[in-house]
Every structure is written in structure tokens, then in C-alpha cells.
Design an enzyme around this catalytic site. Structure first.
Site, mmCIF file in Angstrom:
data_model
loop_
_atom_site.group_PDB
_atom_site.id
_atom_site.type_symbol
_atom_site.label_atom_id
_atom_site.label_comp_id
_atom_site.label_asym_id
_atom_site.label_seq_id
_atom_site.Cartn_x
_atom_site.Cartn_y
_atom_site.Cartn_z
ATOM 1 N N SER A 109 0.877 5.437 -4.331
ATOM 2 C CA SER A 109 1.694 5.197 -3.150
ATOM 3 C C SER A 109 3.156 5.122 -3.550
ATOM 4 O O SER A 109 3.488 4.731 -4.682
ATOM 5 C CB SER A 109 1.271 3.878 -2.481
ATOM 6 O OG SER A 109 2.203 3.470 -1.503
ATOM 7 N N TYR A 156 -0.285 -5.300 -3.128
ATOM 8 C CA TYR A 156 -0.661 -3.888 -3.054
ATOM 9 C C TYR A 156 0.243 -3.049 -3.953
ATOM 10 O O TYR A 156 -0.231 -2.204 -4.726
ATOM 11 C CB TYR A 156 -0.581 -3.407 -1.612
ATOM 12 C CG TYR A 156 -0.845 -1.935 -1.420
ATOM 13 C CD1 TYR A 156 -2.133 -1.419 -1.561
ATOM 14 C CD2 TYR A 156 0.184 -1.061 -1.074
ATOM 15 C CE1 TYR A 156 -2.385 -0.063 -1.375
ATOM 16 C CE2 TYR A 156 -0.064 0.287 -0.887
ATOM 17 C CZ TYR A 156 -1.352 0.784 -1.039
ATOM 18 O OH TYR A 156 -1.591 2.123 -0.864
#
Length: 259
Positions: free
Chosen positions: A143, A156
Site C-alpha cells: 500500500s 496498518y
């Protein structure tokens, strides 16, 4: 109509997190490019079986928070397909938390699902490929948050940053065994999972996607089908010796500032 060149006629692939969103888009892309040996995994058994049936693939249930479950998944996929030469790690937890409010349990769950289990999935797959004397390719779905991430994505972002390093380190370690490992840093993506997250954590209504896309440079969020093309290329022989590469797949540039 021009026929698409078959890239994956000999690919035997496992897609972790392959029952929805980007993982499913990659599964469909591989299938469309000739892959007939495919295992997809996810937590939801009924959903997974239905997706696998539509693909002509196999489904194996897996809990990313349980590393032993992931290792069993790799073994099961290899048994079903007669070996593995392609692995995609697309599954992840995306729970919210900041540096101020993330608790120990959330941190441990995120690191287990997003870093520890991928590490041991790669390890198990690599050992099987080495034992078989076959080259292999691995793609980790990362990501853009590895560059920093929003304040509410602290655990995350940390877990994906860990996986980015795992990607590089594994690529370096496994290159002499002809096992390539690459990654894709995805930007904000239009998936069913993102829709659920926006509604659960951010109080989003039915028009959230339209409103979000109107603010983007290209008038859209990242689409899974676009990323699937890059993942397919990375997994294929067309990628040659490409390994240790992490590609930013986004319309917003890391490190850029408003002008």
C-alpha cells in the site's frame, strides 16, 4: 478482435485473499491469460466456494491471523495443483488505529495477518519450489501507506512497511534459487472491502465513492482490474529477471507537495 497472448499456461498459482476485490481481479486476469491451475483462499467458506466455482478454481479456507493455517494453505495448494510456481499475497486486515489509541490486541492482529503470515507463506512456498527445482514468482500487495499513511492507519501502515522490507529481503535471499519477489504499493482503491471500511469506520453513505472520485486527479479511485494487469506481468515470464521491485500504483505522488 486481436487475441491476448497466453502468459500463464504453465502457471500454478495460489492467491491469498483471492475471493474478492483485488485478489479476485488478479485471479480473473490470470485465468484470462491461460492459467488453469489456481487456488484462491479467504475466510468465508460459502463465498469462497462460489467464487472458486465461477473461476474453475479450487478454494481453501484460511485465517491470516493464524500462521499455521497459512502454512497449511500453501501445502494444500501445492498438493492440489501438483506444485506451486506463483504466489500472490493480497489478503490483509485494515482495521483503524492511531499512535494514540491502538491497543496491543489490534497491533498484534494486524502484524500477524499482514506481516507474519505473509513471511511464512513466502518461506513455505520458496522451500517447496526449491525442493522441486523450479523457478517461481511471488507478488505481495502492499500500500502507498508504506511511505507514511494517515494518522488513523498507524498499525496498518506499520504492518505493510514490514511486508515491504520482507519483499526486498526475500527477493535478495531467493534470487539465486530463481525465485522472484516483487510488490505493488496500491493507492486508494475501489473495492467491496473499501466500501465496507468506509461505512464501518467513517460513516460513509451511498454516494461516498462518487464524491471521493470527483476529487481525484483522474476522476476515479484505483481500479482492481488495472492493478491486476501489473500483478499478472510480475508473475509471468515476461517480467524476466525483475525482482525486489516495489511499484507505486497511484495517481498521487509520494513526497509531492501542493503547488
Amino acid at each position: 478482435m486481436r487475441r491476448r497472448k497466453i502468459m500463464h499456461g504453465s502457471t500454478r498459482a495460489l492467491i491469498i485473499g483471492g475471493t474478492q476485490g483485488l485478489g479476485l481481479a488478479i485471479a480473473r486476469r490470470l485465468q484470462g491469460e491461460g492459467c488453469t491451475s489456481l487456488v484462491v483462499s479467504g475466510r468465508d467458506g460459502a463465498k469462497g466456494e462460489a467464487v472458486a466455482g465461477s473461476l474453475g478454481a479450487c478454494f481453501v479456507a484460511c485465517d491470516l491471523e493464524d500462521t499455521s493455517s497459512v502454512e497449511r494453505l500453501v501445502d494444500s495448494a501445492a498438493d492440489r495443483l501438483g506444485g506451486l510456481n506463483a504466489l500472490v499475497v493480497a489478503g490483509a486486515l485494515t482495521d483503524r488505529g492511531s499512535i494514540l489509541d491502538t491497543d496491543h490486541t489490534t497491533w498484534d492482529r494486524m502484524m500477524a495477518a499482514n506481516a507474519r503470515s505473509p513471511f511464512f507463506a513466502i518461506q513455505r512456498m520458496a522451500k517447496l519450489a526449491i525442493a522441486a527445482g523450479e523457478p517461481a514468482s511471488i507478488v505481495n500487495i502492499l500500500s502507498m501507506v508504506v511511505h507514511c499513511g494517515q494518522s488513523f492507519l498507524a498499525p496498518y501502515a506499520a504492518s505493510k512497511a514490514a511486508l515491504a522490507n520482507i519483499t526486498k529481503n526475500a527477493a535478495n535471499s531467493l534470487r539465486t534459487q530463481r525465485i522472484r519477489v516483487n510488490g505493488i504499493n496500491c493507492g486508494w482503491m475501489d473495492t467491496p472491502g473499501e466500501d465496507a471500511v468506509q461505512r464501518k469506520f467513517h460513516g460513509a453513505g451511498d454516494s461516498w465513492l462518487e464524491q471521493a472520485e470527483a476529487k481525484q486527479p483522474f476522476g476515479m479511485l484505483v481500479k482492481p482490474e488495472h492493478v491486476a494487469g501489473l500483478a499478472s506481468f510480475m508473475l509471468s515470464g515476461a517480467a524476466g529477471v525483475m525482482t525486489g521491485s516495489i511499484v507505486d500504483f497511484d495517481q498521487n505522488i509520494a513526497g509531492a507537495y501542493p503547488e
